[in-house]
Design a protein around this motif. Structure first.
Motif, PDB file in Angstrom:
ATOM      1  N   TYR A  21     -19.208  33.348  11.370  1.00 60.93           N
ATOM      2  CA  TYR A  21     -19.393  33.789   9.985  1.00 60.93           C
ATOM      3  C   TYR A  21     -19.638  32.616   9.048  1.00 60.93           C
ATOM      4  O   TYR A  21     -20.533  32.664   8.206  1.00 60.93           O
ATOM      5  CB  TYR A  21     -18.187  34.636   9.545  1.00 60.93           C
ATOM      6  N   SER A  22     -18.852  31.560   9.196  1.00 68.21           N
ATOM      7  CA  SER A  22     -19.045  30.394   8.331  1.00 68.21           C
ATOM      8  C   SER A  22     -20.061  29.419   8.911  1.00 68.21           C
ATOM      9  O   SER A  22     -20.701  28.663   8.177  1.00 68.21           O
ATOM     10  CB  SER A  22     -17.713  29.659   8.128  1.00 68.21           C
ATOM     11  N   GLY A  23     -20.175  29.379  10.236  1.00 69.25           N
ATOM     12  CA  GLY A  23     -21.042  28.378  10.866  1.00 69.25           C
ATOM     13  C   GLY A  23     -20.434  26.988  10.790  1.00 69.25           C
ATOM     14  O   GLY A  23     -21.094  25.989  11.090  1.00 69.25           O
ATOM     15  N   PHE A  24     -19.163  26.902  10.399  1.00 71.06           N
ATOM     16  CA  PHE A  24     -18.487  25.606  10.256  1.00 71.06           C
ATOM     17  C   PHE A  24     -17.412  25.497  11.328  1.00 71.06           C
ATOM     18  O   PHE A  24     -16.438  26.261  11.329  1.00 71.06           O
ATOM     19  CB  PHE A  24     -17.874  25.492   8.855  1.00 71.06           C
ATOM     20  N   SER A  25     -17.608  24.577  12.243  1.00 69.33           N
ATOM     21  CA  SER A  25     -16.684  24.424  13.376  1.00 69.33           C
ATOM     22  C   SER A  25     -15.709  23.290  13.114  1.00 69.33           C
ATOM     23  O   SER A  25     -16.111  22.186  12.745  1.00 69.33           O
ATOM     24  CB  SER A  25     -17.472  24.123  14.653  1.00 69.33           C
ATOM     25  N   VAL A  26     -14.446  23.592  13.310  1.00 70.95           N
ATOM     26  CA  VAL A  26     -13.401  22.585  13.077  1.00 70.95           C
ATOM     27  C   VAL A  26     -12.576  22.441  14.350  1.00 70.95           C
ATOM     28  O   VAL A  26     -12.258  23.433  15.017  1.00 70.95           O
ATOM     29  CB  VAL A  26     -12.486  22.998  11.897  1.00 70.95           C
ATOM     30  N   GLY A  27     -12.249  21.212  14.676  1.00 68.70           N
ATOM     31  CA  GLY A  27     -11.370  20.952  15.809  1.00 68.70           C
ATOM     32  C   GLY A  27     -10.205  20.089  15.363  1.00 68.70           C
ATOM     33  O   GLY A  27     -10.337  19.264  14.449  1.00 68.70           O
ATOM     34  N   ALA A  41      -9.040  24.985  17.671  1.00 70.19           N
ATOM     35  CA  ALA A  41     -10.274  25.133  16.895  1.00 70.19           C
ATOM     36  C   ALA A  41     -10.153  26.374  16.024  1.00 70.19           C
ATOM     37  O   ALA A  41      -9.320  27.251  16.291  1.00 70.19           O
ATOM     38  CB  ALA A  41     -11.477  25.249  17.832  1.00 70.19           C
ATOM     39  N   ASN A  42     -10.969  26.433  14.990  1.00 73.39           N
ATOM     40  CA  ASN A  42     -10.904  27.624  14.145  1.00 73.39           C
ATOM     41  C   ASN A  42     -11.440  28.844  14.898  1.00 73.39           C
ATOM     42  O   ASN A  42     -12.300  28.736  15.788  1.00 73.39           O
ATOM     43  CB  ASN A  42     -11.639  27.430  12.806  1.00 73.39           C
ATOM     44  N   MET A  43     -10.867  29.976  14.562  1.00 72.74           N
ATOM     45  CA  MET A  43     -11.208  31.227  15.225  1.00 72.74           C
ATOM     46  C   MET A  43     -11.324  32.311  14.149  1.00 72.74           C
ATOM     47  O   MET A  43     -10.310  32.755  13.592  1.00 72.74           O
ATOM     48  CB  MET A  43     -10.125  31.595  16.251  1.00 72.74           C
ATOM     49  N   GLU A  44     -12.544  32.673  13.848  1.00 76.16           N
ATOM     50  CA  GLU A  44     -12.801  33.644  12.784  1.00 76.16           C
ATOM     51  C   GLU A  44     -12.824  35.065  13.340  1.00 76.16           C
ATOM     52  O   GLU A  44     -12.798  35.274  14.561  1.00 76.16           O
ATOM     53  CB  GLU A  44     -14.130  33.293  12.108  1.00 76.16           C
ATOM     54  N   ASN A  45     -12.832  36.021  12.435  1.00 71.71           N
ATOM     55  CA  ASN A  45     -13.040  37.412  12.859  1.00 71.71           C
ATOM     56  C   ASN A  45     -13.749  38.178  11.754  1.00 71.71           C
ATOM     57  O   ASN A  45     -13.941  37.657  10.645  1.00 71.71           O
ATOM     58  CB  ASN A  45     -11.730  38.069  13.311  1.00 71.71           C
ATOM     59  N   ILE A  52      -8.348  32.043  11.650  1.00 67.59           N
ATOM     60  CA  ILE A  52      -7.326  31.020  11.902  1.00 67.59           C
ATOM     61  C   ILE A  52      -7.986  29.644  11.860  1.00 67.59           C
ATOM     62  O   ILE A  52      -9.046  29.439  12.456  1.00 67.59           O
ATOM     63  CB  ILE A  52      -6.659  31.248  13.274  1.00 67.59           C
ATOM     64  N   CYS A  53      -7.353  28.720  11.184  1.00 67.13           N
ATOM     65  CA  CYS A  53      -7.884  27.361  11.084  1.00 67.13           C
ATOM     66  C   CYS A  53      -7.545  26.541  12.328  1.00 67.13           C
ATOM     67  O   CYS A  53      -6.579  26.825  13.044  1.00 67.13           O
ATOM     68  CB  CYS A  53      -7.314  26.666   9.867  1.00 67.13           C
ATOM     69  N   ALA A  54      -8.314  25.498  12.533  1.00 63.55           N
ATOM     70  CA  ALA A  54      -8.122  24.618  13.696  1.00 63.55           C
ATOM     71  C   ALA A  54      -6.741  23.973  13.703  1.00 63.55           C
ATOM     72  O   ALA A  54      -6.101  23.875  14.758  1.00 63.55           O
ATOM     73  CB  ALA A  54      -9.195  23.529  13.684  1.00 63.55           C
ATOM     74  N   GLU A  55      -6.297  23.536  12.539  1.00 66.65           N
ATOM     75  CA  GLU A  55      -5.004  22.844  12.478  1.00 66.65           C
ATOM     76  C   GLU A  55      -3.870  23.776  12.905  1.00 66.65           C
ATOM     77  O   GLU A  55      -2.961  23.374  13.634  1.00 66.65           O
ATOM     78  CB  GLU A  55      -4.744  22.329  11.055  1.00 66.65           C
ATOM     79  N   GLN A  56      -3.927  25.008  12.426  1.00 67.73           N
ATOM     80  CA  GLN A  56      -2.833  25.931  12.758  1.00 67.73           C
ATOM     81  C   GLN A  56      -2.922  26.371  14.211  1.00 67.73           C
ATOM     82  O   GLN A  56      -1.892  26.613  14.857  1.00 67.73           O
ATOM     83  CB  GLN A  56      -2.837  27.115  11.793  1.00 67.73           C
ATOM     84  N   VAL A  92     -13.958  16.097   7.089  1.00 74.30           N
ATOM     85  CA  VAL A  92     -13.322  17.385   6.792  1.00 74.30           C
ATOM     86  C   VAL A  92     -12.001  17.130   6.074  1.00 74.30           C
ATOM     87  O   VAL A  92     -11.342  16.114   6.291  1.00 74.30           O
ATOM     88  CB  VAL A  92     -13.097  18.190   8.097  1.00 74.30           C
ATOM     89  N   SER A  93     -11.637  18.061   5.229  1.00 73.44           N
ATOM     90  CA  SER A  93     -10.375  17.954   4.513  1.00 73.44           C
ATOM     91  C   SER A  93      -9.550  19.200   4.815  1.00 73.44           C
ATOM     92  O   SER A  93     -10.035  20.316   4.631  1.00 73.44           O
ATOM     93  CB  SER A  93     -10.657  17.852   3.004  1.00 73.44           C
ATOM     94  N   PRO A  94      -8.327  19.050   5.306  1.00 73.56           N
ATOM     95  CA  PRO A  94      -7.523  20.238   5.635  1.00 73.56           C
ATOM     96  C   PRO A  94      -7.357  21.166   4.434  1.00 73.56           C
ATOM     97  O   PRO A  94      -7.138  20.703   3.312  1.00 73.56           O
ATOM     98  CB  PRO A  94      -6.179  19.636   6.057  1.00 73.56           C
ATOM     99  N   CYS A  95      -7.472  22.452   4.669  1.00 75.13           N
ATOM    100  CA  CYS A  95      -7.330  23.425   3.579  1.00 75.13           C
ATOM    101  C   CYS A  95      -5.878  23.486   3.115  1.00 75.13           C
ATOM    102  O   CYS A  95      -4.963  22.944   3.758  1.00 75.13           O
ATOM    103  CB  CYS A  95      -7.812  24.803   4.027  1.00 75.13           C
ATOM    104  N   GLY A  96      -5.662  24.166   2.020  1.00 76.57           N
ATOM    105  CA  GLY A  96      -4.326  24.241   1.438  1.00 76.57           C
ATOM    106  C   GLY A  96      -3.300  24.849   2.379  1.00 76.57           C
ATOM    107  O   GLY A  96      -2.167  24.359   2.485  1.00 76.57           O
TER     108      GLY A  96
HETATM  109  N1  THU Z   1     -11.295  25.536   8.456  1.00 75.90           N
HETATM  110  C1  THU Z   1     -10.401  24.986   9.335  1.00 75.90           C
HETATM  111  O1  THU Z   1     -10.346  25.351  10.526  1.00 75.90           O
HETATM  112  N2  THU Z   1      -9.572  24.022   8.867  1.00 75.90           N
HETATM  113  C2  THU Z   1      -9.576  23.556   7.595  1.00 75.90           C
HETATM  114  O2  THU Z   1      -8.692  22.811   7.206  1.00 75.90           O
HETATM  115  C3  THU Z   1     -10.686  23.906   6.708  1.00 75.90           C
HETATM  116  C4  THU Z   1     -11.390  25.171   7.074  1.00 75.90           C
HETATM  117  C5  THU Z   1     -12.171  26.592   8.953  1.00 75.90           C
HETATM  118  C6  THU Z   1     -11.835  27.947   8.401  1.00 75.90           C
HETATM  119  C7  THU Z   1     -13.156  28.661   8.553  1.00 75.90           C
HETATM  120  O3  THU Z   1     -13.231  29.213   9.870  1.00 75.90           O
HETATM  121  C8  THU Z   1     -14.195  27.560   8.404  1.00 75.90           C
HETATM  122  O4  THU Z   1     -13.503  26.342   8.578  1.00 75.90           O
HETATM  123  C9  THU Z   1     -14.893  27.549   7.068  1.00 75.90           C
HETATM  124  O5  THU Z   1     -13.987  27.571   6.031  1.00 75.90           O
END
Ligand code: THU
Length: 147
Positions: A21-27, A41-45, A52-56, A92-96
Protein backbone atom coordinates in the motif's frame (compact mmCIF):
# COMPACT_ATOMS: atom_id res chain seq x y z
CA UNK A 1 29.27 -6.94 14.48
CA UNK A 2 30.04 -3.56 12.94
CA UNK A 3 27.51 -0.78 12.42
CA UNK A 4 27.72 -1.49 8.70
CA UNK A 5 26.85 -5.16 9.23
CA UNK A 6 23.92 -4.26 11.46
CA UNK A 7 22.65 -1.82 8.85
CA UNK A 8 23.14 -4.44 6.13
CA UNK A 9 20.94 -6.78 8.19
CA UNK A 10 18.26 -4.08 8.47
CA UNK A 11 18.42 -3.42 4.73
CA UNK A 12 18.12 -7.12 3.97
CA UNK A 13 15.18 -7.43 6.37
CA UNK A 14 13.39 -4.60 4.56
CA UNK A 15 13.29 -6.76 1.45
CA UNK A 16 10.95 -9.05 3.40
CA UNK A 17 8.49 -6.24 4.07
CA UNK A 18 4.90 -6.61 3.01
CA UNK A 19 4.19 -3.04 1.97
CA UNK A 20 1.93 -3.10 -1.10
CA UNK A 21 0.00 0.00 0.00
CA UNK A 22 2.75 2.46 0.88
CA UNK A 23 5.48 0.99 -1.32
CA UNK A 24 7.87 1.91 1.51
CA UNK A 25 9.86 -1.01 2.89
CA UNK A 26 11.42 -0.77 6.32
CA UNK A 27 13.72 -3.24 8.02
CA UNK A 28 14.96 -3.29 11.58
CA UNK A 29 17.84 -5.32 13.01
CA UNK A 30 18.30 -5.75 16.76
CA UNK A 31 21.37 -7.30 18.33
CA UNK A 32 21.10 -8.91 21.75
CA UNK A 33 23.74 -8.66 24.46
CA UNK A 34 24.46 -12.36 23.82
CA UNK A 35 25.19 -11.72 20.14
CA UNK A 36 21.85 -13.02 18.84
CA UNK A 37 20.57 -11.03 15.86
CA UNK A 38 16.86 -10.64 15.14
CA UNK A 39 15.17 -8.70 12.37
CA UNK A 40 11.73 -7.46 11.41
CA UNK A 41 10.01 -5.64 8.59
CA UNK A 42 6.84 -3.64 8.20
CA UNK A 43 3.73 -5.63 7.44
CA UNK A 44 0.75 -3.74 6.06
CA UNK A 45 -2.82 -4.84 5.51
CA UNK A 46 -5.90 -3.68 3.64
CA UNK A 47 -7.08 -1.75 6.69
CA UNK A 48 -4.24 0.72 6.21
CA UNK A 49 -4.00 2.08 9.74
CA UNK A 50 -3.52 -1.37 11.28
CA UNK A 51 -0.18 -2.15 9.69
CA UNK A 52 2.83 -3.11 11.80
CA UNK A 53 6.10 -1.20 11.68
CA UNK A 54 9.49 -2.85 11.25
CA UNK A 55 10.73 -1.73 14.66
CA UNK A 56 7.80 -3.25 16.50
CA UNK A 57 8.08 -6.42 14.45
CA UNK A 58 11.74 -6.73 15.42
CA UNK A 59 11.07 -5.78 19.05
CA UNK A 60 8.55 -8.59 19.33
CA UNK A 61 11.10 -11.08 18.05
CA UNK A 62 13.77 -9.63 20.33
CA UNK A 63 11.45 -10.08 23.30
CA UNK A 64 11.10 -13.77 22.50
CA UNK A 65 14.75 -14.34 21.57
CA UNK A 66 16.58 -12.64 24.44
CA UNK A 67 14.29 -10.19 26.24
CA UNK A 68 13.79 -6.46 25.74
CA UNK A 69 16.11 -5.60 28.61
CA UNK A 70 18.98 -7.39 26.84
CA UNK A 71 18.93 -5.32 23.66
CA UNK A 72 22.41 -4.12 22.76
CA UNK A 73 22.08 -2.29 19.44
CA UNK A 74 19.39 -1.32 16.92
CA UNK A 75 19.49 -0.36 13.23
CA UNK A 76 16.63 0.72 10.95
CA UNK A 77 16.65 1.20 7.17
CA UNK A 78 13.84 2.19 4.85
CA UNK A 79 13.23 2.85 1.19
CA UNK A 80 12.15 1.20 -2.03
CA UNK A 81 12.18 -2.58 -1.70
CA UNK A 82 10.93 -3.43 -5.15
CA UNK A 83 14.37 -4.12 -6.59
CA UNK A 84 17.04 -6.65 -5.77
CA UNK A 85 18.43 -4.37 -3.06
CA UNK A 86 16.77 -1.76 -0.90
CA UNK A 87 17.21 1.70 -2.44
CA UNK A 88 16.59 5.31 -1.48
CA UNK A 89 18.77 8.15 -0.24
CA UNK A 90 16.95 9.48 2.81
CA UNK A 91 17.68 8.11 6.27
CA UNK A 92 14.54 6.62 7.80
CA UNK A 93 13.24 8.10 11.01
CA UNK A 94 11.29 5.89 13.46
CA UNK A 95 7.64 6.89 13.71
CA UNK A 96 6.13 8.16 16.94
CA UNK A 97 4.61 4.82 17.88
CA UNK A 98 7.91 3.03 17.39
CA UNK A 99 9.71 5.63 19.48
CA UNK A 100 7.30 4.83 22.29
CA UNK A 101 7.92 1.08 21.94
CA UNK A 102 11.68 1.64 21.82
CA UNK A 103 11.41 3.79 24.96
CA UNK A 104 9.79 0.88 26.79
CA UNK A 105 12.74 -1.37 25.91
CA UNK A 106 15.23 1.38 26.69
CA UNK A 107 13.86 1.93 30.18
CA UNK A 108 13.77 -1.82 30.82
CA UNK A 109 17.41 -2.03 29.73
CA UNK A 110 18.20 0.91 31.98
CA UNK A 111 20.05 2.93 29.39
CA UNK A 112 19.54 5.29 26.50
CA UNK A 113 19.65 3.56 23.12
CA UNK A 114 21.45 4.82 20.04
CA UNK A 115 19.34 4.12 16.97
CA UNK A 116 21.21 3.70 13.68
CA UNK A 117 18.96 5.18 11.02
CA UNK A 118 19.97 4.35 7.44
CA UNK A 119 18.78 5.24 3.99
CA UNK A 120 17.60 2.47 1.72
CA UNK A 121 20.87 2.34 -0.19
CA UNK A 122 22.83 2.42 3.07
CA UNK A 123 24.81 5.47 2.00
CA UNK A 124 23.34 7.79 4.59
CA UNK A 125 23.53 6.90 8.26
CA UNK A 126 22.27 8.96 11.15
CA UNK A 127 22.90 8.06 14.77
CA UNK A 128 20.20 9.29 17.09
CA UNK A 129 19.91 8.85 20.81
CA UNK A 130 16.45 7.67 21.71
CA UNK A 131 16.23 10.42 24.33
CA UNK A 132 16.55 12.92 21.47
CA UNK A 133 13.92 11.13 19.38
CA UNK A 134 11.41 11.04 22.23
CA UNK A 135 12.35 13.69 24.79
CA UNK A 136 10.33 13.73 28.01
CA UNK A 137 8.74 10.44 26.93
CA UNK A 138 6.33 8.54 29.14
CA UNK A 139 7.64 5.06 29.88
CA UNK A 140 7.41 2.40 32.59
CA UNK A 141 9.62 4.46 34.93
CA UNK A 142 6.97 7.17 34.84
CA UNK A 143 4.41 4.84 36.40
CA UNK A 144 6.25 4.62 39.71
CA UNK A 145 3.61 6.74 41.46
CA UNK A 146 0.73 4.50 40.38
CA UNK A 147 -1.44 3.13 43.21
N1 THU B 1 7.18 2.38 8.88
C1 THU B 1 7.93 1.56 9.66
O1 THU B 1 7.93 0.32 9.50
N2 THU B 1 8.69 2.13 10.63
C2 THU B 1 8.76 3.46 10.86
O2 THU B 1 9.33 3.89 11.86
C3 THU B 1 8.20 4.39 9.88
C4 THU B 1 7.12 3.81 9.03
C5 THU B 1 6.34 1.77 7.85
C6 THU B 1 4.88 1.84 8.16
C7 THU B 1 4.28 1.73 6.78
O3 THU B 1 4.14 0.34 6.45
C8 THU B 1 5.32 2.36 5.87
O4 THU B 1 6.51 2.42 6.62
C9 THU B 1 4.96 3.74 5.39
O5 THU B 1 4.61 4.56 6.44
Amino acid sequence: MTDEQLIAAARAAALKAYAPYSGFSVGCAILGEDGTLVTGANMENACYRLGICAEQSALTTAQHAFGLKNIARIAVAGGDGSGEALSGEQAVSPCGGCRQALLEASQLAGRDFTILCASGDGSRIERHRLSDLIPHGFGPANLSDAG
